[in-house]
Design a protein around this motif. Structure first.
Motif, short mmCIF file in Angstrom:
data_model
loop_
_atom_site.label_atom_id
_atom_site.label_comp_id
_atom_site.label_asym_id
_atom_site.label_seq_id
_atom_site.Cartn_x
_atom_site.Cartn_y
_atom_site.Cartn_z
N LEU A 50 0.82 -1.21 0.00
CA LEU A 50 0.00 0.00 0.00
C LEU A 50 0.86 1.27 0.00
CD1 LEU A 50 -2.90 -1.09 2.35
CD2 LEU A 50 -3.13 -0.34 -0.02
N ILE A 51 1.90 1.28 0.80
CA ILE A 51 2.78 2.46 0.84
C ILE A 51 3.42 2.71 -0.52
CG2 ILE A 51 4.96 3.36 1.78
CD1 ILE A 51 4.13 2.03 4.48
N LEU A 52 3.87 1.65 -1.18
CA LEU A 52 4.55 1.81 -2.46
C LEU A 52 3.59 2.09 -3.61
CD1 LEU A 52 7.23 -1.02 -2.15
CD2 LEU A 52 7.54 1.44 -1.78
N GLN A 53 2.35 1.63 -3.52
CA GLN A 53 1.38 1.73 -4.60
C GLN A 53 0.52 2.99 -4.51
OE1 GLN A 53 -1.87 -1.13 -4.28
NE2 GLN A 53 -1.91 -1.38 -6.50
N SER A 54 0.50 3.65 -3.37
CA SER A 54 -0.50 4.69 -3.15
C SER A 54 0.11 5.98 -2.61
CB SER A 54 -1.52 4.17 -2.14
OG SER A 54 -0.92 4.02 -0.87
N ASP A 55 -0.77 6.96 -2.46
CA ASP A 55 -0.44 8.13 -1.65
C ASP A 55 -0.86 7.76 -0.25
OD1 ASP A 55 0.45 10.41 -3.41
OD2 ASP A 55 -1.39 9.83 -4.45
N LEU A 72 -4.53 6.22 -0.47
CA LEU A 72 -5.29 6.46 -1.69
C LEU A 72 -4.57 5.76 -2.84
CD1 LEU A 72 -7.58 7.91 -3.29
CD2 LEU A 72 -5.89 9.72 -3.71
N VAL A 73 -5.19 4.71 -3.34
CA VAL A 73 -4.63 3.95 -4.46
C VAL A 73 -5.17 4.57 -5.75
CG1 VAL A 73 -4.47 1.68 -5.56
CG2 VAL A 73 -4.56 1.85 -3.05
N PRO A 74 -4.30 4.90 -6.71
CA PRO A 74 -4.76 5.54 -7.94
C PRO A 74 -5.56 4.59 -8.83
CG PRO A 74 -2.40 5.09 -8.08
CD PRO A 74 -2.84 4.72 -6.69
N GLN A 86 -11.70 3.52 -10.89
CA GLN A 86 -11.79 4.03 -9.53
C GLN A 86 -10.42 4.16 -8.86
OE1 GLN A 86 -14.26 0.76 -8.25
NE2 GLN A 86 -16.04 2.10 -7.98
N SER A 87 -10.16 5.34 -8.30
CA SER A 87 -9.13 5.41 -7.27
C SER A 87 -9.85 4.93 -6.01
CB SER A 87 -8.59 6.83 -7.12
OG SER A 87 -9.60 7.72 -6.70
N TYR A 88 -9.12 4.47 -5.03
CA TYR A 88 -9.82 3.98 -3.85
C TYR A 88 -9.01 4.17 -2.58
CZ TYR A 88 -7.35 -0.29 -5.41
OH TYR A 88 -6.42 -1.19 -5.86
N ILE A 89 -9.77 4.38 -1.51
CA ILE A 89 -9.20 4.59 -0.19
C ILE A 89 -9.16 3.26 0.53
CG2 ILE A 89 -9.53 5.71 2.05
CD1 ILE A 89 -10.99 7.98 0.50
N ALA A 115 -6.95 12.97 -4.64
CA ALA A 115 -7.56 12.40 -5.84
C ALA A 115 -7.96 13.51 -6.82
CB ALA A 115 -8.77 11.55 -5.47
N LYS A 116 -8.53 14.59 -6.31
CA LYS A 116 -8.90 15.73 -7.15
C LYS A 116 -7.66 16.33 -7.80
CE LYS A 116 -13.12 17.10 -4.74
NZ LYS A 116 -13.74 18.11 -3.86
N GLU A 117 -6.60 16.53 -7.01
CA GLU A 117 -5.34 17.08 -7.54
C GLU A 117 -4.79 16.23 -8.68
OE1 GLU A 117 -2.39 17.41 -4.44
OE2 GLU A 117 -3.68 18.71 -3.23
N LYS A 118 -4.98 14.93 -8.58
CA LYS A 118 -4.44 14.00 -9.58
C LYS A 118 -5.39 13.78 -10.76
CE LYS A 118 -1.04 11.50 -7.09
NZ LYS A 118 -0.40 10.21 -7.02
N GLY A 119 -6.54 14.45 -10.72
CA GLY A 119 -7.49 14.34 -11.83
C GLY A 119 -8.32 13.07 -11.83
#
Length: 164
Positions: A50-55, A72-74, A86-89, A115-119
């Motif tokens: 999760l740390i490596l894959q997400s914010d 937050l996974v993109p 879907q991005s997902y929490i 998520a908004k910042e990343k579009g």
């Protein structure tokens, strides 16, 4: 108290907090289902991936101790629960010692903001009947139930989503 971007150096504290806080659900699960959940909670790969894959976001107290976290996974990382759009929490966790201080809500809001910042177009999450306080927060923030999921750990789970 403050919230910041998490990283791999936070792994030990994140794992310890997860084990500590998720143990509250032990009595609500069968022994077999608790063992499954506990194996996930104690597996470092759970957090490393999760740390490596997400914010990742960590909430710290004034002594720099992690008292909450979430990921937050993109979009583009589909699972059996989430689709490609879907991005997902994942795994929002907050210390019960700081109950009422809106730690889980703040982490969720930070994930939505990122998520908004990343579009991203959608943010999804899943939660269960064991987590009524969390469900209330998600619904207050605008998440809507998309569908009921197959039971996990013997409990009802729902997929929630918010369109950005």
């Amino acid at each position: 108290m403050s919230i910041r971007q998490g990283d791999i150096q936070d792994l030990k504290q994140i794992k310890e907090l997860a084990i500590s806080e998720w143990t509250q659900f032990k009595s609500e699960l069968t022994h077999e289902n608790w063992e499954k959940l506990y194996n996930t909670l104690t597996n470092e790969k759970t957090y490393t991936d999760l740390i490596l894959q997400s914010d990742s976001f960590v909430y710290e107290n004034d002594r720099n101790e992690i008292i909450g976290f979430g990921f937050l996974v993109p979009s583009g990382n589909p699972t059996e629960i989430y689709n490609d759009q879907q991005s997902y929490i994942r795994f929002v966790t907050a210390s019960k010692k700081y109950s009422g201080q809106k730690i889980g809500q703040t982490i969720t809001e930070k994930c939505i903001e990122k998520a908004k910042e990343k579009g991203e177009k959608f943010v999804a999450l899943h939660t269960s009947e064991m987590m009524n306080a969390a469900r209330h927060i998600y619904e207050k923030l605008g998440f809507k139930i998309i569908k009921e999921l197959e039971p996990r750990f013997g409990k009802i789970y729902w997929l929630y989503e918010i369109e950005l």
